[in-house]
Structures are given as structure tokens and as C-alpha cells.
Design an enzyme around this catalytic site. Structure first.
Site, short mmCIF file in Angstrom:
data_model
loop_
_atom_site.label_atom_id
_atom_site.label_comp_id
_atom_site.label_asym_id
_atom_site.label_seq_id
_atom_site.Cartn_x
_atom_site.Cartn_y
_atom_site.Cartn_z
N GLU A 322 0.77 -1.33 0.03
CA GLU A 322 -0.14 -0.16 -0.05
C GLU A 322 0.72 1.27 0.23
OE1 GLU A 322 -3.12 -0.29 3.14
OE2 GLU A 322 -3.43 -2.19 3.01
N LEU A 323 1.88 1.39 -0.85
CA LEU A 323 3.19 2.36 -0.75
C LEU A 323 2.34 3.84 -1.26
CD1 LEU A 323 5.97 2.98 -0.57
CD2 LEU A 323 6.35 2.44 -3.07
#
Length: 975
Positions: A322-323
Site C-alpha cells: 500500500e505504498l
């Protein structure tokens, strides 16, 4: 694992980064996105990433030889052709942002799930060739209906199985079949004190107070709360046998504790699954660990690398799931500056260099949002594309991180190194443990031990030893730092750390679990590859000191140069009240019955781990801050108004306080310390410190609370703007680096007697100084422009640190009490009879072990036995122990020292009796290698003078007497 479509070739050719793919797609709002050239910043900085890199290229193509590049997908995205084309161009993996979360797909357990929207979306996405990830099955958030309130263990387990079997089963086949599932999401607390105790590191019904796990709480109502984790993965494996199953979490890169807890959980549950399901032939239950990657610009990339190492050792694949990287202090009205955009880009570059370094373990890097305006953190501008879909500075950093950071080539790497006849292949690793035998006290290691593939004229290799002498001692490894750099560009380098140490064994904190009993564990490091381990738990009654229970477990050697955890447990848990009647001694022995380390002794009436008054502050440590005025502990929970009482001048918002009870400088209550009362002090520099500088003897710290905070959300304590004597305290929004003067806290020095200090922040430009002030209603900042001395005394606090206080003892025996009296040791090369007394059943056997091999045995009758050992079996270089067995069960062990004779000194005296009779006393005193001594004495009656040979113990002694009761000669005869 990803199938043919996404097979990773693992090539490392930089030319593949720069594909001549010109992106001329429309942006997702309505504007046209032209061909994008390299940013002016790159040109200004003299960074030329390559000719075709000045054009927008596909992220998935850039990284096709390393890992998948993913993003989020929502049903509405399929109706926005421009946006979806953009996504197809850049990404090859998709995670539904919300569509497969419980609240979206099955919010009401009394009704049927709603699959249609997600089905249609995933069918299209799969048809377009995307790798797909389901997110998420078991979570405390966005899962209002699961589990239903008030459920007990049996009901909750049935509910969990129903939910996972239905949802994961549905997406295990058909045109919307998912490749991967985030099975359990965010189950772990952020900063557990004892990270290897993963059960107590989980979010539970009482910890943390905010966002606890309701699955844990329901399972704990009649069962073990932690079992929901294993069940969730088991049900997912049954429902979706082809899917890769992930555990996913955040803030694991802030401190190692959370990552260690996650890795401990993954290892244990995978071991349990392998034991219970041998038919799976080695396939793991938890096959992947997801690092969410919700970062801000204060991320320490070195911390993240340590986490990647921890997770790599589990054997699981890793994904960045979930960068995003947000700015600190920006808002919808305050966008980032050019300087900040460059800072964000540099961090993205460092991240992707690190991801590439660990790409053998990393399967996927997924961004959480396509562009800034699609992000859940949009006011932090966290993504590489801006709200119009145009690439930001971060994009150019990502497509060629080495060039962006000024590295014209990939850093050189080692291929191997050798030591002690062993060759170590580097294979992408940068840190190694190397066993050094105990007879070696100093290592010899230099560049001559290093191998690489480059011409010597192209690279420099340096080796630095710490300590410089290469000295190695017990629990004191020598560390070699190896650096290989290009001669023409010294900054382009790779650093390796090689730890040389004797094998060590370190005890963990014990756990008393209902499902695994009272459990003791010891961590082995620098394994010699030969030692077989014997682990023991001895429980003694406190009243009479007699053995109540002895548990033992044997382990085969760990591979040489590695480490591992050995665990032993009772058959069932022991009631806390019963524990208080016992004392535990746990010990570790080798196959030769020699102790490996000291035994740890636990008195269950005395705490071993507690929060104690701190007299120093160390960066990176966790403290509880207690107001000296109110006795309340500073707590990361908002208070809308702290009234103007208790020394507070003006009512302001602030943070709450938690009552604590302190006895003898130790916090004794509450027994459970909530996460939000514990703050991490990290050394930091204020941008506007005034006189409070390091040169003037002041060190500043930020105070960080890790309750759904840290990098994923702002939880640094800071004072808001104020123009009066009271300043509000906040942790709920970010604060920019330029305003850190309001988040960096100095101290007046800790009083060595009371432990009191004043924590304060200071802004030099306007001379505002505010002390952390606690009243019975909460905490605020108190001060203003007056001198600190005017109010520092009214704003005193004490800091409490988590400490461990364990008792140890050297090992000479274990188990049942065994007496060898009067034999205290045996003598090398000498026959001996060893009388043994022990409270053991008739028929039990006493066995004399020489280096683990039996050389004599005897059977007990009436608590007694005698061992007879031949001198040929007594060797000063061997290890001896008397082991008592009842069948195959060990009842007790006692070490039997062996000594050598250093010297034997004969003496004789003669005493006249009646008539011609005399009493001759001949003594030979032996001195042994352990500095002890033993006399052998014989008395004989003689007449007149005599010269003769006498047997005294093992010696023949010649004695010649003469008149007047004197001795003419006395010496030991040579054989």
C-alpha cells in the site's frame, strides 16, 4: 507463484529500465497529458537518466525483471477510460481498494453477500491480464458486522469460517479468481514490549483501547483469542487452495519490535500447519508478508532494510502492499514546495533501490492510489503522479533511482568470502554470522578473504574490524565491515557486515499459554553445526525446595553459522496461583552434558519485567512520562479542553492522563500498560532552538506514540500555536520540518535523586518556551515568553523505562538432588567407585557419561547405587556427568569433575610406643589441577628401625626410619 504470465526473469540489465514507450494517453480528469520530458530539476542537478528516460515509460516495464508493480482498483475506475488506460499502461497487479472489504461485500451477516460489483470489476481486470489481490478477510476496521456483537468462541469460529469460506471460496474460481488474499490485516500492536511473545503483541479486546480486534475478543470468550489468526488462514487455504495467503500490516518499519512479533507469529503458525498437515509437502500456510508502506518523509530507510531481513528469514515472499510517501505539514491549501518534491523523490529513489536489492524476496510493489487526488492521504500529496495525472519528481526518481541519486552505475558486489576453510556465497545478502570456535580468541580477516568478479583496477575493497584487534570473546563478537567501491566513483559502493562470534545462547521471556503450556525459549546464534541441544525446565516447590516437575527436550544441531530458536513447554498451562508456589530453573546443555550457558532462575513472586524510574534519556527508547504534580501518565488520547485548574492558566485542548501507582520507583498499576501511554524518544534537531543547542549541552527529542500512528499517521507530540501562557498539545495532524521547533522537546536535566525533569519546547525567533505540564485533567503546554525558570518547577515529570531483571546461576546439576558424597571428583587415569544417593524409585539407573557416551551404570535400590569406573575410562580432556534415568525419562544430572594430579608429596612420622614398638604414619598429599588437595594415609606398627616400602593410596612409598623417632628417607617409588 504468480503463474506463467508474471514469471520473474530476474535480469539486472539497466538498459531494460529505459524503454522507448512514449505515453500520450489522456489524463484521468479531462486534460490531455502531453509527452513528458525529464524534469528541470534533473537537468539542473546534472542527472542524466538516459535518452529515452526523459519520456514517460511504463513502471511495470521498468521493473518487469524485479517484481510486479501494482495499484488499487475500484468499480468506478472501469468507467473512466483514460484513468483505466493509464493503469493498464503502468501496472500489472490490482488490489480492490474497498470492494472486497467486509463492509463493502458483506456488511450484514443476516443477509447474503453482494458480489455483483466486485465480480464485474474483477472479471474485467482479470481479462486485461492483471494479477489480483483480495483485500482483506479478517480485519478490525471496515468490518462492522463481523463478528457479531456478543459472540463466544464457538460462535465466532463458525462466523469466521462462514465469512472466509464464502468470500474466499467465491473468488477461488471463475473469471474473477483472485491470485492472492490479504487474509489477516493489521492484527498486531505497534510497539510490543516482548516481541517474540506474538500472542500478547496482538490487538486484543483490551489492548489497544482504540481499534482493538473484535475477532480476538470473541475468540477469547471461551477460547484462545489468538487462535483466530490460525483459523483465518486455515479456512482461507481450504476455500482458496490456489491463492497465495498473506499477512498484512503497517508500522513494522518504525521499530523492529513489530516486525519481530509478526515474523514470530508467521514461523510458529507455519510450523503448526506443517505438523498438523503433513500432506501439504512443505507448502506454507502463510506464504507472504505484506508491508503496507504508508510512509512520510521521516522514514528511516535503514529501519526498513532491517525489517526486510527479518521477513526474508521466514522463507515467505514479501510485498509492499500500500505504498505512498506523504509530506509533513502540507494541506489542501499548503502544497509541497519544489524542495519538498525533491526530498520526496529522493526517498522514493532510496526505497526502490532497496526494493531492487531485495527483489529475490519481493514479489510485488503496490501503490495505494493512482494519483494524489485518488489517495486517502491526498493532503499529503503522497504519490508519484499529481492530481492531473502528470508525473512528479518522484516518478523520475522511481524509474531510475540510481541515476536520480547520482549513481551512474550499479554498486559493485561481492561474490563470496572465506573464513576458517568455509566459503560463504554472498548471493544478495549483506550481513552474515560466522561461527568462531571457542579456542580462537582473535580473528584474522582482511581483503584477502574477499572474492568479487571485477578487475582489481576497477574497485577498492576495504575491511574494518571492530575491535581493531579482531578479538572475539564470550558474547562479544568481532565485526568486520567490508566495503567494495568503484575507484572512479567511490560513492558507488556496497557495504557488508560480517559478525564473527562464539556460539551463544540467550533466554527469551517465558510465556504461559493455554494452548502450548508454560513455554521457555532460547535463541542460538553462531551455531557451530555440531552441538546437539538438551533443553530443560525444572520446577521446584518454594516451601521445601524439592523438584515438582522436570521437562526435557532434545534438538539436533543447527546448521553451522546460523541461528535459531529452541522451545520447550509443559503439557498444559500452569495456573498463576500455582506458579507462585514454584520456582523455575531452565537450562541448556550439549550432547556431552556440559552446560552451554547459565541457567535462568525465575521466582514467580518477584516481577522480572517492569517499568522503573529512568535516570537517563536514550534515543530510540520507549518511556512512560508521568507528571510529578498529578501522578498521571501522558496518554495519546485527545482531551477537548483541559480546564484552567491545577496550574493550567488558560483552558486549552490537550492530551489525557492515565492514573498510575508507583511503589519504590516502579509502576505497579495498572498491570496492563496501554500502547498510547508509551512514547518513543528519538533524538531530533530543532530548526529554531535559540540557546538550546547541543553546543550548549541540550539534546532535543521528538516523542512518538505508536497507536495507529507512527508513519501511517502523525503521532509526534507537538504544541500548537498560542499567544498566551497555555498551548494546546496535538498528535492528530502532521507538522512540517520547518515547524519542528514545536515538536522537539528539551529537558532541564534529570535530578539524580528524584528523577524529576522538565520537558519543554522552545522557538528561538519569538522566544516562546512551553513546558509539558500535567494536571489532574490532562496535559498541555505551559509557559510563554517568560524565563523557563519561572514555571519549570511547576511542570515536573518523571520518565519510566521498561527493564528486565533476571537471576542466573552456574550449572552443576539439574533435576532430582543427587549426592556423590564423599566423591567430589574423579582423578584422571584412576579407578574409582562412586557412591550415589538420590530420592528416586528402585530400579532407576545411574549412568556415568563420558562426553555423552555411557562408560558405567548401576541400578538404584533404597535410593542408593554405586558406579565403578576404570582408570582407562577417566580422561582429563573429557566431560563427565552422572545421569539418572527412570526408563528413558531423565530424573536428574550432576556434573562430575575430572582432575589431574599436579604433584604428590610424601611425608612420614614415627612415634615410640611401649617397648620396641613404634607407630609409623605415612601420608601422600596429592595436589590437583583445580587447586584442591587430598591426603592418603597409612599407619603401621614397626619395631626398632626399619626400611621398607608401604602402599599409601595409589602410591608405593619407601620409608627409612632411624633412632630417636626420626625419618631417614621418605619418597615415592617409581614404577
Amino acid at each position: 507463484m504468480k503463474g506463467m504470465t508474471f514469471f520473474k526473469k530476474k535480469a539486472r540489465n539497466l538498459l531494460t529500465y529505459f524503454l522507448a514507450l512514449v505515453f500520450t494517453l489522456s489524463s484521468f480528469p479531462a486534460t490531455v497529458l502531453p509527452v513528458i520530458n525529464a524534469s528541470a530539476a534533473e537537468v539542473d542537478n546534472g542527472k542524466d537518466p538516459g535518452t529515452s528516460a526523459k519520456e514517460v515509460v511504463s513502471l511495470k516495464e521498468v521493473y518487469k525483471d524485479h517484481f510486479l508493480i501494482g495499484n488499487t482498483i475500484s468499480p468506478a475506475d472501469l468507467t473512466n477510460a483514460a484513468k483505466y488506460d493509464f493503469m493498464k499502461f503502468h501496472y500489472n497487479a490490482m488490489t480492490p481498494e474497498n470492494a472486497t472489504k467486509p463492509d463493502s461485500i458483506w456488511s450484514n451477516p443476516t443477509r447474503d453477500p453482494s458480489f455483483t460489483s466486485a465480480d464485474n470489476m474483477l472479471t474485467q481486470v482479470k481479462a486485461d491480464g492483471f494479477y489480483t489481490i483480495g483485500h482483506a478477510l479478517a480485519w478490525h476496521n471496515q468490518s462492522a458486522g463481523w463478528p457479531q456483537s456478543g459472540q463466544n468462541y464457538t460462535e465466532a469460529r463458525a462466523s469466521l469460517k462462514r465469512y472466509i469460506s464464502t468470500i474466499a471460496g467465491h473468488y477461488s474460481q471463475g473469471p474473477y479468481k483472485l491470485n492472492t488474499w490479504d487474509v489477516v490485516n493489521e492484527a498486531m500492536r505497534d510497539n510490543p514490549e516482548n516481541p517474540t511473545d506474538w500472542r500478547n503483541a496482538l490487538r486484543s479486546g483490551i489492548q489497544p483501547m482504540e481499534r482493538p480486534s473484535r475477532w480476538f475478543e470473541a475468540y477469547a470468550n471461551g477460547g484462545n483469542g489468538w487462535d483466530y489468526i490460525y483459523d483465518a488462514f486455515l479456512f482461507a487455504r481450504e476455500a482458496a487452495p490456489d491463492a497465495i495467503l498473506y499477512y498484512n500490516d503497517f508500522n513494522d518499519e518504525e521499530l523492529a519490535n513489530k516486525a519481530i512479533a509478526i515474523a514470530s507469529m508467521v514461523n510458529e503458525l507455519n510450523e503448526r500447519y506443517a505438523s498438523e498437515h503433513p500432506e501439504v509437502n512443505g507448502r506454507k500456510l502463510i506464504e507472504g508478508i505484506g508491508i503496507q508502506g504508508h510512509y512520510n518523509l521521516r522514514l528511516n530507510v535503514d529501519n526498513l532494510e532491517e525489517v526486510l531481513k527479518v521477513y526474508s528469514e521466514t522463507g515467505c515472499e514479501i510485498s509492499i502492499t500500500e505504498l505512498d510517501v506523504q509530506f509533513n505539514g502540507t494541506s489542501a491549501e499548503v502544497p509541497p514546495t519544489e524542495a519538498q518534491l525533491k526530498e520526496q523523490a529522493e526517498l522514493y529513489a532510496k526505497l526502490f533501490m532497496l526494493y531492487k536489492k531485495y527483489s529475490d524476496n519481493i514479489e510485488r510493489v503496490t501503490f495505494w492510489g493512482v494519483a494524489d487526488n485518488n489517495s486517502w492521504r491526498r493532503t499529503g500529496y503522497p504519490l508519484p503522479f499529481d492530481s492531473s495525472g502528470a508525473p512528479k519528481e518522484a516518478y523520475w526518481a522511481i524509474i531510475n533511482p540510481e541515476a536520480y541519486l547520482g549513481l551512474d552505475d550499479l554498486p559493485p558486489k561481492l561474490t563470496s568470502f572465506d573464513f576458517g576453510g568455509d566459503v560463504f556465497n554472498v548471493a544478495g545478502k549483506t550481513e552474515f554470522d560466522v561461527n568462531v570456535t571457542k579456542d580462537v580468541s582473535k580473528i584474522d580477516f582482511s581483503a584477502a578473504n574477499i572474492a568479487h568478479k571485477y578487475p582489481d583496477d576497477d574497485v577498492d575493497v576495504s575491511v574494518t574490524l571492530n575491535p581493531a584487534s579482531g578479538a572475539v570473546g564470550a558474547e562479544k563478537p568481532a565485526v568486520a565491515t567490508v566495503k567494495i567501491a568503484r575507484k572512479d566513483s567511490p560513492k558507488i559502493s556496497t557495504t557488508y557486515t560480517i559478525n564473527f562470534g562464539h556460539m551463544t545462547a540467550e533466554w527469551e521471556k517465558d510465556q504461559n499459554y493455554k494452548d502450548t503450556g508454560y513455554r521457555s525459549s532460547v535463541n542460538i546464534r553462531f551455531s557451530d553445526g555440531e552441538t546437539q541441544f538438551k533443553l530443560f525446565q525444572e520446577f521446584y516447590n518454594r516451601d521445601d525446595g524439592k523438584l515438582a516437575m522436570l521437562n526435557s527436550k532434545e534438538f539436533q544441531p543447527l546448521p553451522k553459522h546460523t541461528g535459531g530458536k529452541l522451545t520447550i513447554n509443559t503439557d498444559s498451562s500452569i495456573d498463576d496461583d500455582h506458579l507462585k508456589t514454584l520456582k523455575l530453573k531452565k537450562s541448556l546443555w550439549d550432547q556431552n552434558w556440559a552446560p552451554i550457558n547459565q541457567a535462568r532462575v525465575t521466582d514467580f513472586t518477584v516481577p522480572e519485567n517492569f517499568w522503573r524510574l529512568a535516570k537517563t534519556i536514550k534515543s530510540g527508547k520507549t518511556y512512560i512520562v508521568v507528571s510529578a504534580n498529578s501522578g498521571l501518565a501522558l496518554t495519546n488520547r485527545n482531551v477537548t479542553s483541559v480546564p484552567a485548574t491545577g496550574g493550567v492558566t488558560n483552558a486549552k485542548r490537550g492530551l489525557s492522563g492515565t492514573p498510575v501507582t508507583i511503589v519504590d520507583d516502579i509502576i505497579v498499576a495498572p498491570e496492563l500498560i496501554q500502547d498510547n501511554t508509551r512514547l518513543i524518544f528519538n533524538e531530533s534537531t530543532s530548526p529554531d532552538p535559540g540557546p538550546y543547542t547541543r553546543a550548549n549541552g541540550y539534546t532535543g527529542y521528538t516523542m512518538l506514540s505508536l497507536v495507529h500512528g507512527g508513519l501511517v499517521a502523525p503521532s509526534i507530540l507537538w504544541r500548537d500555536l498560542s499567544s498566551d501562557m497555555t498551548a494546546p498539545l496535538r498528535t492528530d495532524t502532521t507538522i512540517g520540518d520547518s515547524a519542528l521547533d514545536r515538536a522537539v522537546w528539551f529537558n532541564t536535566g534529570i535530578d539524580p535523586d528524584t528523577g524529576e525533569t522538565t520537558l519543554f519546547s522552545h522557538t528561538g525567533s519569538n522566544n516562546y518556551t512551553y513546558a509539558l505540564h500535567g494536571s489532574e485533567n490532562g496535559f498541555v503546554g505551559q509557559g510563554g515568553t517568560a524565563p523557563l525558570e519561572d514555571y519549570a518547577a511547576a511542570s515536573r515529570v518523571k520518565l519510566y523505562e521498561y527493564v528486565s531483571d533476571y537471576s542466573y546461576e552456574d550449572l552443576t546439576s539439574l533435576g532430582a538432588e543427587i549426592s556423590l558424597d564423599p566423591v567430589e571428583r574423579i582423578v584422571s587415569e584412576r579407578d574409582a567407585n562412586i557412591p550415589i544417593t538420590a530420592d528416586v524409585p528402585d530400579g532407576a539407573k545411574a549412568v556415568l557419561k563420558k562426553d555423552g557416551v555411557s562408560v558405567a551404570s548401576s541400578t538404584f535400590a533404597n535410593g542408593k547405587a554405586v558406579l565403578s569406573v576404570k582408570g582407562s575410562d577417566v580422561d582429563a580432556g573429557a566431560n563427565y556427568a552422572v545421569v539418572v534415568y527412570d526408563g528413558s525419562k531423565i530424573l536428574g544430572v550432576v556434573i562430575l569433575p575430572v582432575v589431574t594430579v599436579v604433584s604428590a608429596t610424601p611425608t612420614a612420622t614415627v612415634k615410640k610406643l611401649n617397648g620396641n614398638q613404634k607407630r609409623l604414619t605415612v601420608t601422600v598429599t596429592e595436589e590437583y589441577s583445580d587447586d584442591s588437595a587430598e591426603p592418603f594415609t597409612e599407619e603401621v606398627l614397626i619395631r626398632n628401625n626399619v626400611a621398607d616400602v608401604y602402599q599409601v593410596g595409589p602410591y608405593k612409598v619407601y620409608v627409612d626410619t632411624k633412632g630417636n623417632n626420626k625419618i631417614r628417607k621418605c619418597y615415592i617409588m617409581n614404577e
